[in-house]
Design a protein around this motif. Structure first.
Motif, PDB file in Angstrom:
ATOM      1  N   GLU A 189      32.465  34.423  45.957  1.00 35.81           N
ATOM      2  CA  GLU A 189      33.192  33.155  45.826  1.00 35.81           C
ATOM      3  C   GLU A 189      33.687  32.955  44.393  1.00 35.81           C
ATOM      4  O   GLU A 189      34.805  32.473  44.181  1.00 35.81           O
ATOM      5  N   LEU A 190      32.877  33.324  43.414  1.00 37.23           N
ATOM      6  CA  LEU A 190      33.261  33.189  42.011  1.00 37.23           C
ATOM      7  C   LEU A 190      34.469  34.075  41.699  1.00 37.23           C
ATOM      8  O   LEU A 190      35.438  33.620  41.076  1.00 37.23           O
ATOM      9  N   VAL A 191      34.433  35.311  42.148  1.00 39.02           N
ATOM     10  CA  VAL A 191      35.553  36.229  41.925  1.00 39.02           C
ATOM     11  C   VAL A 191      36.816  35.680  42.582  1.00 39.02           C
ATOM     12  O   VAL A 191      37.895  35.660  41.973  1.00 39.02           O
ATOM     13  N   GLU A 192      36.708  35.208  43.814  1.00 38.64           N
ATOM     14  CA  GLU A 192      37.858  34.645  44.523  1.00 38.64           C
ATOM     15  C   GLU A 192      38.404  33.422  43.795  1.00 38.64           C
ATOM     16  O   GLU A 192      39.627  33.259  43.670  1.00 38.64           O
ATOM     17  N   THR A 193      37.529  32.563  43.296  1.00 39.53           N
ATOM     18  CA  THR A 193      37.954  31.356  42.584  1.00 39.53           C
ATOM     19  C   THR A 193      38.718  31.720  41.314  1.00 39.53           C
ATOM     20  O   THR A 193      39.770  31.128  41.025  1.00 39.53           O
ATOM     21  N   VAL A 194      38.211  32.679  40.564  1.00 41.19           N
ATOM     22  CA  VAL A 194      38.877  33.099  39.325  1.00 41.19           C
ATOM     23  C   VAL A 194      40.245  33.700  39.630  1.00 41.19           C
ATOM     24  O   VAL A 194      41.253  33.343  39.004  1.00 41.19           O
ATOM     25  N   ILE A 195      40.316  34.591  40.608  1.00 38.98           N
ATOM     26  CA  ILE A 195      41.590  35.219  40.973  1.00 38.98           C
ATOM     27  C   ILE A 195      42.572  34.168  41.483  1.00 38.98           C
ATOM     28  O   ILE A 195      43.752  34.182  41.109  1.00 38.98           O
ATOM     29  N   ASP A 196      42.104  33.243  42.314  1.00 35.78           N
ATOM     30  CA  ASP A 196      42.973  32.181  42.822  1.00 35.78           C
ATOM     31  C   ASP A 196      43.523  31.318  41.683  1.00 35.78           C
ATOM     32  O   ASP A 196      44.705  30.957  41.684  1.00 35.78           O
ATOM     33  N   GLU A 197      42.686  30.988  40.724  1.00 40.90           N
ATOM     34  CA  GLU A 197      43.133  30.151  39.605  1.00 40.90           C
ATOM     35  C   GLU A 197      44.180  30.880  38.770  1.00 40.90           C
ATOM     36  O   GLU A 197      45.182  30.295  38.354  1.00 40.90           O
ATOM     37  N   ILE A 198      43.972  32.163  38.530  1.00 44.57           N
ATOM     38  CA  ILE A 198      44.957  32.958  37.789  1.00 44.57           C
ATOM     39  C   ILE A 198      46.271  32.996  38.560  1.00 44.57           C
ATOM     40  O   ILE A 198      47.346  32.762  37.990  1.00 44.57           O
ATOM     41  N   CYS A 199      46.208  33.277  39.853  1.00 47.25           N
ATOM     42  CA  CYS A 199      47.420  33.333  40.695  1.00 47.25           C
ATOM     43  C   CYS A 199      48.148  31.999  40.710  1.00 47.25           C
ATOM     44  O   CYS A 199      49.378  31.958  40.564  1.00 47.25           O
ATOM     45  N   ALA A 213      48.112  29.574  38.500  1.00 49.91           N
ATOM     46  CA  ALA A 213      48.719  29.300  37.193  1.00 49.91           C
ATOM     47  C   ALA A 213      49.997  30.120  37.017  1.00 49.91           C
ATOM     48  O   ALA A 213      51.013  29.594  36.532  1.00 49.91           O
ATOM     49  N   ILE A 214      49.981  31.371  37.435  1.00 47.69           N
ATOM     50  CA  ILE A 214      51.167  32.218  37.319  1.00 47.69           C
ATOM     51  C   ILE A 214      52.286  31.694  38.209  1.00 47.69           C
ATOM     52  O   ILE A 214      53.450  31.631  37.794  1.00 47.69           O
ATOM     53  N   VAL A 215      51.952  31.276  39.434  1.00 45.24           N
ATOM     54  CA  VAL A 215      52.949  30.724  40.353  1.00 45.24           C
ATOM     55  C   VAL A 215      53.579  29.460  39.758  1.00 45.24           C
ATOM     56  O   VAL A 215      54.786  29.229  39.920  1.00 45.24           O
ATOM     57  N   ARG A 216      52.795  28.656  39.056  1.00 46.22           N
ATOM     58  CA  ARG A 216      53.319  27.442  38.411  1.00 46.22           C
ATOM     59  C   ARG A 216      54.176  27.767  37.190  1.00 46.22           C
ATOM     60  O   ARG A 216      54.761  26.892  36.578  1.00 46.22           O
ATOM     61  N   GLY A 217      54.220  29.031  36.816  1.00 48.23           N
ATOM     62  CA  GLY A 217      55.023  29.448  35.671  1.00 48.23           C
ATOM     63  C   GLY A 217      54.288  29.383  34.349  1.00 48.23           C
ATOM     64  O   GLY A 217      54.893  29.528  33.289  1.00 48.23           O
ATOM     65  N   GLU A 218      52.985  29.186  34.398  1.00 44.03           N
ATOM     66  CA  GLU A 218      52.191  29.107  33.177  1.00 44.03           C
ATOM     67  C   GLU A 218      51.815  30.502  32.699  1.00 44.03           C
ATOM     68  O   GLU A 218      51.705  31.436  33.492  1.00 44.03           O
ATOM     69  N   MET A 219      51.605  30.625  31.397  1.00 46.59           N
ATOM     70  CA  MET A 219      51.130  31.882  30.841  1.00 46.59           C
ATOM     71  C   MET A 219      49.608  31.900  30.966  1.00 46.59           C
ATOM     72  O   MET A 219      48.942  30.893  30.714  1.00 46.59           O
ATOM     73  N   LEU A 279      43.933  36.077  28.914  1.00 43.28           N
ATOM     74  CA  LEU A 279      42.517  36.401  28.991  1.00 43.28           C
ATOM     75  C   LEU A 279      42.178  37.125  27.693  1.00 43.28           C
ATOM     76  O   LEU A 279      42.534  38.295  27.512  1.00 43.28           O
ATOM     77  N   SER A 280      41.532  36.424  26.796  1.00 39.56           N
ATOM     78  CA  SER A 280      41.243  36.947  25.470  1.00 39.56           C
ATOM     79  C   SER A 280      40.574  38.314  25.543  1.00 39.56           C
ATOM     80  O   SER A 280      39.701  38.551  26.373  1.00 39.56           O
ATOM     81  N   SER A 281      41.016  39.212  24.695  1.00 39.45           N
ATOM     82  CA  SER A 281      40.517  40.595  24.611  1.00 39.45           C
ATOM     83  C   SER A 281      40.841  41.425  25.843  1.00 39.45           C
ATOM     84  O   SER A 281      40.313  42.512  26.016  1.00 39.45           O
ATOM     85  N   PHE A 282      41.703  40.899  26.722  1.00 38.57           N
ATOM     86  CA  PHE A 282      42.106  41.673  27.899  1.00 38.57           C
ATOM     87  C   PHE A 282      43.617  41.765  27.994  1.00 38.57           C
ATOM     88  O   PHE A 282      44.188  42.824  27.761  1.00 38.57           O
ATOM     89  N   ALA A 283      44.273  40.660  28.362  1.00 39.54           N
ATOM     90  CA  ALA A 283      45.719  40.722  28.546  1.00 39.54           C
ATOM     91  C   ALA A 283      46.318  39.336  28.692  1.00 39.54           C
ATOM     92  O   ALA A 283      45.613  38.344  28.828  1.00 39.54           O
ATOM     93  N   THR A 284      47.658  39.321  28.699  1.00 42.49           N
ATOM     94  CA  THR A 284      48.418  38.109  28.959  1.00 42.49           C
ATOM     95  C   THR A 284      49.328  38.361  30.151  1.00 42.49           C
ATOM     96  O   THR A 284      50.007  39.387  30.219  1.00 42.49           O
ATOM     97  N   PHE A 285      49.312  37.428  31.103  1.00 44.39           N
ATOM     98  CA  PHE A 285      50.201  37.470  32.266  1.00 44.39           C
ATOM     99  C   PHE A 285      51.219  36.359  32.066  1.00 44.39           C
ATOM    100  O   PHE A 285      50.854  35.234  31.729  1.00 44.39           O
ATOM    101  N   GLN A 286      52.494  36.663  32.303  1.00 45.23           N
ATOM    102  CA  GLN A 286      53.520  35.665  32.088  1.00 45.23           C
ATOM    103  C   GLN A 286      54.662  35.891  33.068  1.00 45.23           C
ATOM    104  O   GLN A 286      54.984  37.028  33.412  1.00 45.23           O
TER     105      GLN A 286
END
Length: 112
Positions: A28-38, A40-46, A49-56
């Motif tokens: 559930e935690l993994v799904e929640t994190v992935i859903d939140e990232i998705c 935010a990206i759909v809303r057009g937000e950058m 993830l510090s020390s990993f990457a930026t999705f935009q």
């Protein structure tokens, strides 16, 4: 370069082992994190993830492309694309692992 694909189940198992949550809670935690990232990206937000990457999300203008088979020019419609930019920390880890792997390989023996 055929490697193993890391799945959601693999991530959940890793959370289970390292954090100590139950398997269900970890999934559930993994799904929640992935859903939140998705979301935010759909809303057009950058998403950074510090020390990993930026999705935009980036808007690409209309342009002329070429069919490689026929050489025919065709218009490519404007669209929005997601970009992934690895952080310098991630790039350095990849380079370090690549260098270590390369130094472990034996040099080819000379052919007589």
């Amino acid at each position: 370069m055929a490697g193993k694909t890391v799945t959601r189940a693999d991530l959940a198992e890793s959370v289970f082992r390292k954090v100590g949550l139950s398997r269900t809670e970890s999934a559930e935690l993994v799904e929640t994190v992935i859903d939140e990232i998705c979301n935010a990206i759909v809303r057009g937000e950058m998403v950074k993830l510090s020390s990993f990457a930026t999705f935009q999300v980036r808007a690409k203008n209309e342009r002329i492309g070429r069919n490689p088979k026929t050489g025919e020019e065709v218009p490519i419609s404007p669209r929005r694309v997601m970009t992934f930019k690895a952080s310098n920390v991630l790039k350095q880890r990849i380079l370090k692992a690549h260098t270590a792997r390369k130094s472990k390989q034996k040099p080819p023996s000379p052919v007589a």
